[in-house]
Write an enzyme that holds these catalytic residues in place. Sequence first.
Site, PDB file in Angstrom:
ATOM      1  N   GLY A  28       0.791  -1.301  -0.061  1.00  0.00           N
ATOM      2  CA  GLY A  28       0.100  -0.044  -0.128  1.00  0.00           C
ATOM      3  C   GLY A  28       0.901   1.399  -0.067  1.00  0.00           C
ATOM      4  O   GLY A  28       2.037   1.187  -0.367  1.00  0.00           O
ATOM      5  N   GLY A  33       5.724   4.408  -8.336  1.00  0.00           N
ATOM      6  CA  GLY A  33       6.476   3.136  -8.673  1.00  0.00           C
ATOM      7  C   GLY A  33       5.525   1.764  -8.737  1.00  0.00           C
ATOM      8  O   GLY A  33       5.695   1.121  -9.707  1.00  0.00           O
ATOM      9  N   HIS A  34       4.694   2.037  -7.562  1.00  0.00           N
ATOM     10  CA  HIS A  34       3.637   0.891  -7.767  1.00  0.00           C
ATOM     11  C   HIS A  34       2.848   1.076  -9.065  1.00  0.00           C
ATOM     12  O   HIS A  34       2.466  -0.077  -9.747  1.00  0.00           O
ATOM     13  CB  HIS A  34       2.820   0.862  -6.686  1.00  0.00           C
ATOM     14  CG  HIS A  34       3.570   0.983  -5.262  1.00  0.00           C
ATOM     15  ND1 HIS A  34       3.662   2.063  -4.220  1.00  0.00           N
ATOM     16  CD2 HIS A  34       3.988  -0.296  -4.509  1.00  0.00           C
ATOM     17  CE1 HIS A  34       4.027   1.510  -3.304  1.00  0.00           C
ATOM     18  NE2 HIS A  34       4.302   0.222  -3.266  1.00  0.00           N
ATOM     19  N   GLY A 144       9.322  -4.422  -8.518  1.00  0.00           N
ATOM     20  CA  GLY A 144      10.245  -3.330  -8.704  1.00  0.00           C
ATOM     21  C   GLY A 144      11.570  -3.452  -8.450  1.00  0.00           C
ATOM     22  O   GLY A 144      12.063  -4.184  -7.683  1.00  0.00           O
ATOM     23  N   LYS A 146      13.600  -1.249  -7.522  1.00  0.00           N
ATOM     24  CA  LYS A 146      14.280  -0.451  -6.361  1.00  0.00           C
ATOM     25  C   LYS A 146      14.571  -1.692  -5.321  1.00  0.00           C
ATOM     26  O   LYS A 146      15.756  -1.276  -4.607  1.00  0.00           O
ATOM     27  CB  LYS A 146      13.147   0.404  -5.979  1.00  0.00           C
ATOM     28  CG  LYS A 146      12.983   0.824  -4.630  1.00  0.00           C
ATOM     29  CD  LYS A 146      13.862   1.860  -4.266  1.00  0.00           C
ATOM     30  CE  LYS A 146      13.958   2.623  -2.864  1.00  0.00           C
ATOM     31  NZ  LYS A 146      13.505   1.849  -2.112  1.00  0.00           N
ATOM     32  N   SER A 182       9.601   5.983  -3.062  1.00  0.00           N
ATOM     33  CA  SER A 182       9.707   4.735  -1.859  1.00  0.00           C
ATOM     34  C   SER A 182       8.359   5.317  -1.062  1.00  0.00           C
ATOM     35  O   SER A 182       8.347   6.455  -0.665  1.00  0.00           O
ATOM     36  CB  SER A 182      10.880   4.529  -1.149  1.00  0.00           C
ATOM     37  OG  SER A 182      10.605   4.024   0.050  1.00  0.00           O
ATOM     38  N   SER A 183       7.656   4.332  -0.283  1.00  0.00           N
ATOM     39  CA  SER A 183       6.538   4.767   0.611  1.00  0.00           C
ATOM     40  C   SER A 183       7.298   5.452   1.863  1.00  0.00           C
ATOM     41  O   SER A 183       6.778   6.296   2.489  1.00  0.00           O
ATOM     42  CB  SER A 183       5.973   3.795   1.062  1.00  0.00           C
ATOM     43  OG  SER A 183       5.513   2.980  -0.192  1.00  0.00           O
ATOM     44  N   ARG A 184       8.609   5.144   2.190  1.00  0.00           N
ATOM     45  CA  ARG A 184       9.410   5.544   3.270  1.00  0.00           C
ATOM     46  C   ARG A 184       9.700   6.995   2.943  1.00  0.00           C
ATOM     47  O   ARG A 184       9.967   7.760   3.944  1.00  0.00           O
ATOM     48  CB  ARG A 184      10.432   4.692   3.556  1.00  0.00           C
ATOM     49  CG  ARG A 184       9.887   3.188   4.327  1.00  0.00           C
ATOM     50  CD  ARG A 184      11.145   2.628   4.859  1.00  0.00           C
ATOM     51  NE  ARG A 184      10.505   1.446   5.720  1.00  0.00           N
ATOM     52  CZ  ARG A 184      10.538   0.346   5.426  1.00  0.00           C
ATOM     53  NH1 ARG A 184      10.777   0.015   3.972  1.00  0.00           N
ATOM     54  NH2 ARG A 184       9.747  -0.792   5.992  1.00  0.00           N
TER      55      ARG A 184
END
Length: 277
Positions: A28, A33-34, A144, A146, A182-184
């Site tokens: 999520g 990227g997703h 990905g 990544k 990145s989600s982060r």
Amino acid sequence: MKVCRTIDELRNHLTEAPRPVGLVPTMGALHEGHLSLVRAARDRCDTIVMSIFVNPLQFGPGEDFDRYPRSEQADLAAAEREKVDLVFVPSVAEMYPDDRSTTVRVAGVSENFEGAIRPDHFDGVATVVTKLFGIVQPDIAFFGRKDAQQLAVVRRLVADLSLPIEVVACETVRDPDGLAMSSRNAYLSAEDRERATALWKALEAGAAALRRGGDPAEAEKAMLAILEPATDHVDYVAVVDPDTFSAPLRAHPHLLIVAARLGETRLIDNLLVEDIA
Ligand code: PAF
């Protein structure tokens, strides 16, 4: 788009679904990227399944499981816009009943770098990915680049268990200044976001060193020279074989990998250099 919260519900929908079926596994907090994985799936598959599951098994004690960004409504809206067919959003109890006793471990490739710094992380990834593969039975799964070591672990897993699944690797999507999405990144303060561009700059410097004929040690030195002054802690810089994460063979593709901390946030990135003489 159907949203399925149980394995049975998803399986019922999948019995009728046209093949090939593509799986895009995510935790999520969807970003470009997703979405690029979904678009790659759309090109190849007649049914797209996206999983959204923040997998507790891949977070170590003291890591960010509790504060990992969760944005289900926005994620479902994005999935719908991208014409995902089925979204699988299980609870932790649905995925991991109390009597669960199987862990999937991929030896070798999962042991160094991320695996050394985050013990049990790749066991958690391999276990959830194997489970998602069993639930969805996709023809193609999209990951990905990544998370390059994760990709290598999943490829090893699929090969070792002879799973009839094609693993497609999609290019890392970057902000205009090179920072990998990145989600982060959402954790970064404005100042740390600025400093985070050092990861990409370090990778470019490492790649330039290799292309000039330098050896991996020279590339690592070039990366460290940029990353060390710009970040709070460098976890590693290295040049590895992208499949095994061990030392690269001459004239084979070299993968440059970096991991560093900025404040409380830990970021990773990588760059594949194929044109080595
Ligand atoms: O890359 C991720 O988001 C996760 O590690 C994955 C593959 C969805 C497994 O939880």
